[in-house]
Scaffold this active site. Structure first.
Site, PDB file in Angstrom:
ATOM      1  CG  HIS A 102      -2.018  -1.030   1.110  1.00 18.15           C
ATOM      2  ND1 HIS A 102      -2.535  -1.691   2.193  1.00 18.15           N
ATOM      3  CD2 HIS A 102      -2.676  -1.510   0.028  1.00 18.15           C
ATOM      4  CE1 HIS A 102      -3.473  -2.532   1.795  1.00 18.15           C
ATOM      5  NE2 HIS A 102      -3.571  -2.452   0.485  1.00 18.15           N
ATOM      6  CG  HIS A 114      -1.765  -6.596   1.229  1.00 22.12           C
ATOM      7  ND1 HIS A 114      -1.511  -6.130  -0.039  1.00 22.12           N
ATOM      8  CD2 HIS A 114      -1.302  -5.659   2.080  1.00 22.12           C
ATOM      9  CE1 HIS A 114      -0.929  -4.934   0.038  1.00 22.12           C
ATOM     10  NE2 HIS A 114      -0.785  -4.628   1.308  1.00 22.12           N
ATOM     11  CB  CYS A 144       4.162 -11.175   3.941  1.00 20.72           C
ATOM     12  SG  CYS A 144       5.416 -11.258   5.246  1.00 20.72           S
ATOM     13  CG  HIS A 155      -6.704  -4.502   5.368  1.00 22.09           C
ATOM     14  ND1 HIS A 155      -5.841  -5.486   4.942  1.00 22.09           N
ATOM     15  CD2 HIS A 155      -5.963  -3.368   5.439  1.00 22.09           C
ATOM     16  CE1 HIS A 155      -4.629  -4.957   4.777  1.00 22.09           C
ATOM     17  NE2 HIS A 155      -4.682  -3.667   5.074  1.00 22.09           N
ATOM     18  CD  GLU A 207      -2.781  -9.378   6.880  1.00 25.09           C
ATOM     19  OE1 GLU A 207      -2.088  -8.355   6.704  1.00 25.09           O
ATOM     20  OE2 GLU A 207      -2.687 -10.084   7.902  1.00 25.09           O
ATOM     21  CB  SER A 215      -0.419   1.915   4.605  1.00 22.67           C
ATOM     22  OG  SER A 215       0.401   1.202   5.504  1.00 22.67           O
ATOM     23  CB  SER A 216      -3.570  -1.654   8.039  1.00 25.07           C
ATOM     24  OG  SER A 216      -3.717  -2.019   9.385  1.00 25.07           O
TER      25      SER A 216
HETATM   26  O1  0K2 Z   1      -0.448  -2.247   6.536  1.00 20.33           O
HETATM   27  P1  0K2 Z   1      -1.221  -2.878   5.449  1.00 20.33           P
HETATM   28  O2  0K2 Z   1      -1.679  -4.258   5.808  1.00 20.33           O
HETATM   29  O3  0K2 Z   1      -2.370  -2.045   4.967  1.00 20.33           O
HETATM   30  O4  0K2 Z   1      -0.262  -3.130   4.199  1.00 20.33           O
HETATM   31  P2  0K2 Z   1       0.929  -2.285   3.617  1.00 20.33           P
HETATM   32  O5  0K2 Z   1       0.830  -0.858   3.968  1.00 20.33           O
HETATM   33  O6  0K2 Z   1       0.996  -2.634   2.177  1.00 20.33           O
HETATM   34  O7  0K2 Z   1       2.210  -2.845   4.355  1.00 20.33           O
HETATM   35  C1  0K2 Z   1       2.776  -4.060   4.014  1.00 20.33           C
HETATM   36  C2  0K2 Z   1       2.120  -5.165   4.750  1.00 20.33           C
HETATM   37  C3  0K2 Z   1       1.643  -6.211   3.829  1.00 20.33           C
HETATM   38  C4  0K2 Z   1       1.149  -7.406   4.562  1.00 20.33           C
HETATM   39  O8  0K2 Z   1       1.155  -7.535   5.740  1.00 20.33           O
HETATM   40 FE1  SF4 Z   2       5.098  -9.262   6.318  1.00 19.98          FE
HETATM   41 FE2  SF4 Z   2       4.722  -7.795   8.491  1.00 19.98          FE
HETATM   42 FE3  SF4 Z   2       5.828  -6.722   6.399  1.00 19.98          FE
HETATM   43 FE4  SF4 Z   2       3.242  -7.390   6.349  1.00 19.98          FE
HETATM   44  S1  SF4 Z   2       4.194  -5.809   7.604  1.00 19.98           S
HETATM   45  S2  SF4 Z   2       4.729  -7.722   4.728  1.00 19.98           S
HETATM   46  S3  SF4 Z   2       3.288  -9.251   7.589  1.00 19.98           S
HETATM   47  S4  SF4 Z   2       6.692  -8.414   7.617  1.00 19.98           S
END
Ligand code: 0K2
Ligand code: SF4
Length: 322
Positions: free
Chosen positions: A48, A81, A103, A131, A133, A229-230
Site C-alpha cells: 500500500h 497481503h 508475505c 481490508h 489481508e 496502509s493499515s
Molecule cells: O499495513 P497494510 O496491511 O495495509 O499493508 P501495507 O501498507 O501494504 O504494508 C505491508 C504489509 C503487507 C502485509 O502484511
Molecule cells: Fe510481512 Fe509484516 Fe511486512 Fe506485512 S508488515 S509484509 S506481515 S513483515
C-alpha cells in the site's frame, strides 16, 4: 531557505520503513519484469504505497483489482497481503503463471487458521473489515469464520460451541487494541485457543514500539506512508495515544511549515510499506525551514530476511513457450 533558521531536533525512529515482506514482494515484481520483458499483472497494490506502485508501473507492471482484468495465460502476481482460496482457484483455471508474493508471515496466519478449522474449531479473525489481508485470510479457511474488529464485537460474536473456538489476527493491527480484544475474548471464552498478539508481525510491533519511544520526547510526529496502509495508520494512532499530534505524510507536500510551528523536537518514522526516500524528503523539507539536528533512536535491530518468491515455474514456462 530561511535566514538564520531556528534549531529543530528530529528524532528518527528505528526500525522504520520497509520490512522484509515488502522488500520481497517488490523484488518479485521487479524480477518478473526482467524475466518476461512483457507486462506482468499485479492483483491489488503490491504494497500500500503509491510511490512504490508508480515506480513499478513505470517499469511495466499493470495493477488490477480483479483477476477478470487480466488476460488468460498472463503472468499474475498476488500482493504481499495474500489472497483467498477462491482467487487462487480462479488464477489456476485461467491458466495464469502465478507468482505469489504473499508475505510468509501472512501465510503463517492462513495456515494457523486452516489448522484450527481442520481441528473442528470456529475461527474468529481479528482485523479490519474490508481490508485486503482480511479478505484473503478469511477466504483461506474452510469452516466457520467470524470477523471482529473491536471489544464490542468480541463481547457479542455468536459462536456455536464456546469449547471449540480459536482466534487469529491480521498482521498489521494495533498491538494495544488487539490485546484488549483478545482479553475480552478470553474472558468470555476461557477455552479459546490463539497466539496472544504474536501474529501481529515483528515489523508492525517494532515500528509501533519505536514511535512510542520517540513520542515520549517529541512534540509532534511525522509518519511517512499511505492513507490506505493499515500499519502506517496504526503508527499515527500510537503517537496520538501518547498525546502527540501525528501528520501522515504521503508526499512531502503534505508537510507544512505550520505543523512544526513552535516545536523544538519532532519525531519522524515510516510505515512498513513506505520507502526510505520519503523519510529523506521529509528531512530535506525540514532542513529548508530549520537548522536540523538528527538523532536516530533505535529500539531494536531487525535482521529478518525471507527467501525470494520462487520464480522456477515461471522460468520453466518461459523456456517451454512456443
Ligand atoms: O499495513 P497494510 O496491511 O495495509 O499493508 P501495507 O501498507 O501494504 O504494508 C505491508 C504489509 C503487507 C502485509 O502484511
Ligand atoms: Fe510481512 Fe509484516 Fe511486512 Fe506485512 S508488515 S509484509 S506481515 S513483515
Amino acid at each position: 531557505m530561511i535566514d538564520n533558521p531556528l534549531p529543530l531536533t528530529v528524532l528518527l525512529a528505528s526500525p522504520r520503513s520497509f520490512c522484509a515482506g515488502v522488500e520481497r514482494a517488490i523484488r518479485a515484481v521487479e524480477d518478473a519484469l526482467v524475466l518476461t520483458g512483457k507486462p506482468v499483472y499485479v492483483r491489488h497494490e503490491i504494497v500500500h504505497n503509491g510511490r512504490v506502485v508508480d515506480e513499478l508501473r513505470r517499469k511495466g507492471a499493470v495493477f488490477v483489482e480483479e483477476l477478470a482484468q487480466i488476460p488468460d495465460g498472463a503472468v499474475a502476481i498476488f500482493s504481499a497481503h495474500g489472497v483467498s482460496r477462491a482467487v487462487e482457484r480462479e488464477a489456476a483455471e485461467r491458466g495464469f503463471s502465478v507468482l505469489d508474493a504473499t508475505c510468509p508471515l501472512v501465510r503463517r496466519v492462513h495456515l494457523e487458521g486452516q489448522r484450527h478449522a481442520k481441528a473442528g474449531r470456529e475461527v474468529i479473525v481479528i482485523g479490519h473489515r474490508g481490508h485486503v489481508e482480511i479478505e484473503g485470510t478469511t477466504g483461506q479457511i474452510d469452516g466457520i469464520v467470524h470477523m471482529i474488529d473491536s471489544v464490542a464485537e468480541a463481547l457479542t460474536v455468536p459462536v456455536a460451541d464456546p469449547e471449540r473456538i480459536a482466534y487469529i489476527t491480521q498482521t498489521t493491527l494495533s498491538v494495544d487494541d488487539t490485546r484488549e480484544i483478545i482479553a475480552a475474548l478470553k474472558a468470555r471464552f476461557p477455552a479459546i485457543q490463539g497466539p496472544d498478539v504474536k501474529t501481529i508481525c515483528y515489523a508492525t510491533q517494532n515500528r509501533q514500539l519505536a514511535v512510542r519511544v520517540i513520542a515520549k520526547r517529541a512534540e509532534r510526529i511525522i509518519v511517512c506512508g499511505a492513507r490506505n496502509s493499515s500499519n502506517t495508520n496504526r503508527l499515527c494512532e500510537v503517537a496520538a495515544s501518547e498525546g502527540r499530534q501525528a501528520l501522515l505524510m504521503q508526499d512531502p507536500k503534505d508537510l507544512t511549515l505550520s505543523f512544526i510551528d513552535g516545536a523544538a523536537v519532532i519525531g519522524l518514522t515510516a510505515g512498513a510499506s513506505a520507502p526510505e526516500d520519503l523519510v529523506k524528503e521529509a528531512l530535506a523539507q525540514l532542513a529548508r525551514w530549520r537548522r536540523l539536528t538528527v538523532e536516530e533512536v533505535c529500539v531494536t535491530h531487525e535482521d529478518a530476511h525471507f527467501a525470494p518468491v520462487d520464480l522456477s515455474r515461471l522460468i520453466t514456462q518461459l523456456a517451454n513457450a512456443p
